[in-house]
Enzyme design. Structure first.
Site, short mmCIF file in Angstrom:
data_model
loop_
_atom_site.label_atom_id
_atom_site.label_comp_id
_atom_site.label_asym_id
_atom_site.label_seq_id
_atom_site.Cartn_x
_atom_site.Cartn_y
_atom_site.Cartn_z
N GLY A 8 52.72 72.47 14.99
CA GLY A 8 52.16 73.73 14.70
C GLY A 8 53.48 74.83 14.24
O GLY A 8 53.33 75.76 14.82
N GLY A 11 52.46 78.55 12.24
CA GLY A 11 51.95 80.01 12.77
C GLY A 11 52.94 81.14 13.11
O GLY A 11 54.00 80.90 12.72
N TYR A 142 41.16 80.43 27.23
CA TYR A 142 42.83 80.35 27.01
C TYR A 142 43.51 80.13 28.20
O TYR A 142 44.38 79.43 28.28
CB TYR A 142 42.99 81.53 26.03
CG TYR A 142 44.42 81.73 25.45
CD1 TYR A 142 44.84 81.13 24.65
CD2 TYR A 142 45.19 82.89 26.26
CE1 TYR A 142 46.15 81.33 24.21
CE2 TYR A 142 46.49 83.02 25.77
CZ TYR A 142 46.92 82.12 24.70
OH TYR A 142 48.29 82.28 24.27
N LYS A 146 45.82 77.46 29.69
CA LYS A 146 47.46 77.64 29.99
C LYS A 146 47.76 77.35 31.46
O LYS A 146 48.77 76.71 31.58
CB LYS A 146 47.77 78.92 29.49
CG LYS A 146 47.71 79.63 28.28
CD LYS A 146 48.51 78.66 27.29
CE LYS A 146 48.54 78.78 25.82
NZ LYS A 146 49.27 77.98 25.16
N1 SER Z 1 48.99 87.07 22.39
C1 SER Z 1 48.08 86.06 23.23
C2 SER Z 1 46.62 86.65 23.09
O1 SER Z 1 46.58 87.72 22.90
C3 SER Z 1 48.48 86.18 24.79
O2 SER Z 1 49.47 85.21 25.02
O3 SER Z 1 45.61 85.68 23.10
#
Ligand code: SER
Length: 316
Positions: A8, A11, A142, A146
């Site tokens: 990746g 990005g 998300y 994590k």
């Molecule tokens: N920058 C990320 C987000 O806003 C947070 O780790 O999803």
């Protein structure tokens, strides 16, 4: 000498981390994995590359084997707001890339860095000076990926001695490659608007505080944790790191010092607002400072000055 694979690498973080890593370890010792366009300018001339879909473990294994890799930076993720809109994609990409990198690392004896995030905390986490070890019950896909990443990385270390390490990144501010689909993206977008002479419509309410970090500090964190003396590490996955915390009014005022006519209005994005409300205001990063000497260099004022300088070169 390290031989590094970045999975990746095109990005927001990868496009700058690859340049920094090559300046430290040598051009040919950093292999940039690519999959999704657009690719940064000059990407294919800057050093070795490998086409890698992070969900195909054999492609990661092949690149590791062929290039005798000893360290993998796994930067593949679907950011928080996009993952809420496409939860299965967020889960598949976040967990799939992580497990594939850990399994390849186990087989080929590699170290692994996979970023965690302020998103690994949730609404019942202490909001101010959030401790290193505290409640982690995020309510976003998300965030769940994590937390799982942190746990499974520690598990691979305990069980199979895979040298997995990580930091919990805040929102990252940078000028080279835009972030996409994150809750903290507004803190990048606002600079583009100011430099382009346009008004900025802020998606988060005044008073919404989150940790943020300028890219040079984020790169230091990612590199220094992997260089840290393992004997000194009490924690591994993952360290709180912090450098500044602000709300939309504070960043707006900081930019207005250079662009007095710059205007910001609000149109709240309910999804992003609810995600931001569930995250900490500011983290306590004392464990990172003690265990591996973490020290940031950029506060909000220094970040604003440098971001505007960089964006003027890029956009004007
Ligand atoms: N920058 C990320 C987000 O806003 C947070 O780790 O999803």
């Amino acid at each position: 000498m390290k031989k590094i694979l970045i999975v990746g690498s095109t990005g927001q973080i990868g496009s700058e981390l690859s340049i920094r890593l090559r300046s430290i370890y040598g051009r040919d010792n950093v292999v940039c994995g690519f999959y999704t366009p657009p690719y940064p300018d000059g990407f294919f001339d800057a050093g070795p590359t490998a086409e890698i879909n992070a969900l195909h473990i054999e492609q990661i294994a092949e690149a590791v084997k062929k290039n005798k890799i000893d360290t993998i930076y796994n930067l593949v993720a679907i950011l928080s707001a996009t993952a809420e809109k496409h939860p299965k994609l967020g889960w598949d990409v976040g967990i799939g890339s992580l497990m594939n990198c850990l399994d390849v690392a186990k087989e080929y004896n590699c170290a692994v860095f996979t970023p965690s995030s302020i998103g690994a905390f949730g609404p019942n986490t202490p909001k101010d000076q959030t401790p290193q070890d505290t409640v982690q019950r995020p309510n976003t896909v998300y965030g769940i990926t994590k937390v799982l990443g942190e746990l499974v990385s520690d598990y691979y270390y305990e069980r199979w001695k895979v040298d997995a390490r990580s930091v919990r990144f805040p929102g990252i501010i940078s000028s080279m490659t835009l972030p996409g689909g994150g809750t903290t993206d507004y803190a990048v977008d606002i600079y583009y608007k100011a430099v382009q002479g346009e008004d900025f419509i802020c998606p988060l309410q005044a008073g919404t505080f989150m940790d943020m970090m300028y890219m040079p500090d984020a790169l230091d964190a990612a590199i220094n944790i992997m260089e840290a003396n393992p004997d000194k590490l009490v924690h591994r996955n993952s360290f709180n790191v912090a450098s500044m915390s602000f709300d939309p009014e504070m960043i707006y005022k900081s930019i207005k010092k250079q662009y007095p006519d710059f205007r910001m209005t609000y149109a709240i994005d309910p999804l992003k607002q609810s995600i931001a409300n569930s995250w900490p205001n500011c983290l306590d990063d004392s464990c990172a400072r003690e265990e591996w000497g973490w020290r940031p260099n950029f506060d909000l004022e220094r970040t604003t000055k440098d971001m505007i300088e960089q964006l003027k070169i890029k956009l004007l």
